[in-house]
Design a protein around this motif. Structure first.
Motif, short mmCIF file in Angstrom:
data_model
loop_
_atom_site.label_atom_id
_atom_site.label_comp_id
_atom_site.label_asym_id
_atom_site.label_seq_id
_atom_site.Cartn_x
_atom_site.Cartn_y
_atom_site.Cartn_z
N THR A 160 0.84 -1.21 0.00
CA THR A 160 0.00 0.00 0.00
C THR A 160 0.87 1.25 0.00
O THR A 160 0.62 2.20 -0.75
CB THR A 160 -0.93 0.00 1.22
OG1 THR A 160 -1.73 -1.19 1.21
CG2 THR A 160 -1.83 1.21 1.24
N GLY A 164 1.20 3.84 -3.12
CA GLY A 164 0.86 5.23 -2.85
C GLY A 164 2.00 6.17 -3.17
O GLY A 164 1.80 7.26 -3.72
N THR A 165 3.21 5.76 -2.85
CA THR A 165 4.38 6.60 -3.15
C THR A 165 4.56 6.76 -4.64
O THR A 165 4.83 7.87 -5.13
CB THR A 165 5.65 5.97 -2.54
OG1 THR A 165 5.47 5.86 -1.14
CG2 THR A 165 6.86 6.82 -2.82
N TYR A 166 4.41 5.68 -5.39
CA TYR A 166 4.60 5.76 -6.83
C TYR A 166 3.47 6.51 -7.52
O TYR A 166 3.69 7.22 -8.49
CB TYR A 166 4.75 4.37 -7.43
CG TYR A 166 6.10 3.73 -7.15
CD1 TYR A 166 7.18 4.48 -6.70
CD2 TYR A 166 6.30 2.37 -7.32
CE1 TYR A 166 8.40 3.90 -6.44
CE2 TYR A 166 7.53 1.78 -7.07
CZ TYR A 166 8.58 2.55 -6.62
OH TYR A 166 9.79 1.98 -6.37
N LEU A 167 2.25 6.36 -7.04
CA LEU A 167 1.13 7.05 -7.68
C LEU A 167 1.00 8.51 -7.26
O LEU A 167 0.66 9.35 -8.07
CB LEU A 167 -0.19 6.32 -7.36
CG LEU A 167 -0.40 4.98 -8.03
CD1 LEU A 167 -1.72 4.39 -7.58
CD2 LEU A 167 -0.35 5.09 -9.53
N LEU A 168 1.23 8.77 -5.99
CA LEU A 168 1.00 10.12 -5.48
C LEU A 168 2.28 10.89 -5.21
O LEU A 168 2.23 12.01 -4.72
CB LEU A 168 0.18 10.05 -4.18
CG LEU A 168 -1.16 9.33 -4.30
CD1 LEU A 168 -1.80 9.22 -2.94
CD2 LEU A 168 -2.06 10.04 -5.29
N GLY A 169 3.42 10.28 -5.51
CA GLY A 169 4.71 10.94 -5.27
C GLY A 169 4.89 12.14 -6.18
O GLY A 169 3.99 12.58 -6.89
N SER A 170 6.06 12.66 -6.21
CA SER A 170 6.35 13.89 -6.95
C SER A 170 6.13 13.71 -8.45
O SER A 170 5.95 14.69 -9.16
CB SER A 170 7.78 14.34 -6.69
OG SER A 170 8.69 13.36 -7.17
N ARG A 171 6.10 12.49 -8.95
CA ARG A 171 5.89 12.28 -10.38
C ARG A 171 4.45 11.92 -10.70
O ARG A 171 4.07 11.87 -11.85
CB ARG A 171 6.77 11.14 -10.88
CG ARG A 171 8.23 11.43 -10.78
CD ARG A 171 8.99 10.27 -11.35
NE ARG A 171 10.42 10.44 -11.12
CZ ARG A 171 11.32 9.59 -11.47
NH1 ARG A 171 10.97 8.48 -12.09
NH2 ARG A 171 12.58 9.81 -11.23
N GLY A 172 3.65 11.60 -9.68
CA GLY A 172 2.31 11.05 -9.90
C GLY A 172 1.36 11.96 -10.65
O GLY A 172 0.89 11.65 -11.73
N PHE A 173 1.06 13.14 -10.10
CA PHE A 173 0.07 14.00 -10.70
C PHE A 173 0.66 15.32 -11.19
O PHE A 173 0.02 16.34 -11.20
CB PHE A 173 -1.05 14.30 -9.70
CG PHE A 173 -1.88 13.10 -9.39
CD1 PHE A 173 -2.67 12.52 -10.35
CD2 PHE A 173 -1.86 12.54 -8.12
CE1 PHE A 173 -3.44 11.41 -10.07
CE2 PHE A 173 -2.63 11.43 -7.83
CZ PHE A 173 -3.42 10.86 -8.80
N ARG A 175 1.59 18.00 -13.67
CA ARG A 175 0.99 18.41 -14.93
C ARG A 175 2.07 18.48 -15.99
O ARG A 175 3.07 19.18 -15.84
CB ARG A 175 0.30 19.75 -14.77
CG ARG A 175 -0.25 20.28 -16.07
CD ARG A 175 -1.21 21.36 -15.80
NE ARG A 175 -2.49 20.73 -16.04
CZ ARG A 175 -3.63 21.33 -15.99
NH1 ARG A 175 -3.69 22.57 -15.64
NH2 ARG A 175 -4.73 20.71 -16.26
#
Length: 179
Positions: A160, A164-173, A175
């Motif tokens: 988990t 979460g780190t990979y999806l929401l980390g500095s590269r996740g969202f 723009r």
């Protein structure tokens, strides 16, 4: 012509993640044993009986293990996931490390806790109070103390945290520019 980028080996990362998880699991085992209160039982005719008997008393150690293990796995995986690069190696090492950490947490907590009450009850007079041991299932005779699905809590928390780190980390969202 430009020189090709030199790829670093994932081995230092894998070893670092494994050491981080095993050390974290051992620390979790110490915490698990310190927070747990051993249930008492009685020796009767060479057998140990939980007193008072009941699922709530025998479930305390399992619940406490899960309450400690899931967030521990989550935090350790977030720390491992913040180190960018070699994501596949990190994923595999976090999964293996979390399994090792769960076993280390159990082994350290169990080793620090009281001895097997069934073995201690064998030579005791009837109605001698004895503490229960720290395990991951009910303290029934003949059960293996580490056969439990609670060992999955730390790897579940780790996966988990890593996802979460990979999806929401500095590269996740972040723009991305269009066009």
């Amino acid at each position: 012509m430009s020189e090709p980028a030199v790829r670093s080996s994932p081995l230092p990362r894998v070893l670092s993640v494994l050491v981080l998880f095993v050390a974290g699991g051992a620390a979790g085992g110490v915490l698990w044993e310190r927070l747990w209160q051993a249930p008492t039982g009685l020796a009767y005719q060479g057998t140990w009986y939980l007193e008072p008997a009941g699922p709530d008393v025998s479930f305390e150690a399992i619940a406490l293990f899960v309450v400690i293990a899931f967030p521990l796995g989550l935090v350790l995986a977030v720390l491992a996931g913040m180190w960018r690069g070699h994501e596949s190696a990190t994923l595999v090492s976090v999964l293996v490390g979390a399994g090792l950490a769960a076993f280390a947490m159990y082994a350290v907590g169990h080793a620090l806790g009281p001895g097997d009450p069934q073995a201690l009850a064998a030579g005791q007079p009837d109605y001698t109070p004895l503490p229960g041991d720290l395990g991951l299932n009910a303290p029934d005779q003949g059960r293996v103390p580490w056969h439990s699905s609670a060992l999955v809590a730390l790897p579940a928390g780790a996966m988990t945290g890593l996802v979460g780190t990979y999806l929401l980390g500095s590269r996740g969202f972040v723009r991305r520019p269009r066009g």
